[in-house]
Design a protein around this motif. Structure first.
Motif, short mmCIF file in Angstrom:
data_model
loop_
_atom_site.label_atom_id
_atom_site.label_comp_id
_atom_site.label_asym_id
_atom_site.label_seq_id
_atom_site.Cartn_x
_atom_site.Cartn_y
_atom_site.Cartn_z
N ASN A 17 0.86 -1.19 0.00
CA ASN A 17 0.00 0.00 0.00
C ASN A 17 0.89 1.24 0.00
O ASN A 17 2.11 1.14 0.22
CB ASN A 17 -0.96 0.00 1.20
N ALA A 18 0.30 2.38 -0.26
CA ALA A 18 1.08 3.62 -0.39
C ALA A 18 1.86 3.93 0.88
O ALA A 18 3.02 4.33 0.81
CB ALA A 18 0.16 4.78 -0.77
N GLU A 19 1.25 3.74 2.01
CA GLU A 19 1.92 4.04 3.28
C GLU A 19 3.14 3.15 3.48
O GLU A 19 4.21 3.62 3.88
CB GLU A 19 0.94 3.87 4.44
N ALA A 22 5.93 4.16 0.90
CA ALA A 22 6.55 5.44 1.23
C ALA A 22 7.46 5.33 2.45
O ALA A 22 8.48 6.02 2.53
CB ALA A 22 5.48 6.50 1.47
N ARG A 30 10.61 9.16 -2.18
CA ARG A 30 9.26 9.28 -1.62
C ARG A 30 8.49 10.39 -2.30
O ARG A 30 7.32 10.24 -2.65
CB ARG A 30 9.34 9.53 -0.11
N TYR A 34 5.04 9.82 -4.50
CA TYR A 34 3.78 10.52 -4.26
C TYR A 34 3.38 11.38 -5.46
O TYR A 34 2.20 11.47 -5.80
CB TYR A 34 3.85 11.37 -2.99
N LEU A 37 1.96 8.98 -8.02
CA LEU A 37 0.68 8.43 -7.56
C LEU A 37 -0.44 9.46 -7.64
O LEU A 37 -1.54 9.16 -8.11
CB LEU A 37 0.82 7.89 -6.13
N LEU A 49 1.60 1.92 -8.02
CA LEU A 49 1.85 1.23 -6.75
C LEU A 49 2.70 -0.02 -6.97
O LEU A 49 3.64 -0.28 -6.21
CB LEU A 49 0.54 0.86 -6.06
N TRP A 52 6.41 0.98 -7.80
CA TRP A 52 7.13 1.50 -6.64
C TRP A 52 7.25 0.47 -5.53
O TRP A 52 8.20 0.49 -4.75
CB TRP A 52 6.48 2.79 -6.15
N TRP A 53 6.31 -0.47 -5.44
CA TRP A 53 6.44 -1.55 -4.46
C TRP A 53 7.67 -2.39 -4.81
O TRP A 53 8.46 -2.75 -3.92
CB TRP A 53 5.18 -2.42 -4.43
#
Length: 96
Positions: A17-19, A22, A30, A34, A37, A49, A52-53
């Motif tokens: 997930n984004a949290e 990041a 980061r 963002y 996204l 996502l 970047w994951w």
């Protein structure tokens, strides 16, 4: 008797997930994450996502530096896409 995975799966190093993503990226990464996204259309957000994951997973991989060096040196073992697709089909897995 039950089947056990060859490589047991524990909790993921980076939540999907984004949290979670990041949290492991450095400041510049980061901000770029963002930015991408927030600029993505809803149908593109999943791809942002996912990309970047993968970046975050590599960042937290204890062997990440070795893998990066091997990729840059051209010594990283590779597999042809056709072989992967055939292996997935043989296993009854989806191929998209």
């Amino acid at each position: 008797m039950t089947a056990q995975p060859i490589h047991p799966h524990g909790p993921e190093r980076v939540p999907r997930n984004a949290e979670g993503i990041a949290a492991v990226l450095d400041g510049a990464q980061r901000m770029e994450f963002y930015r991408e996204l927030l600029a993505a259309a809803p149908e593109e957000a999943e791809g942002v996502l996912r990309r970047w994951w993968c970046e975050a997973m590599l960042e937290t991989d204890p062997a990440g530096d070795r893998l990066t060096a091997a990729a840059l040196d051209g010594t990283l073992p590779t597999t042809a896409v056709g072989d992967v697709i055939e292996r997935r089909r043989s296993a009854g897995l989806p191929v998209e």
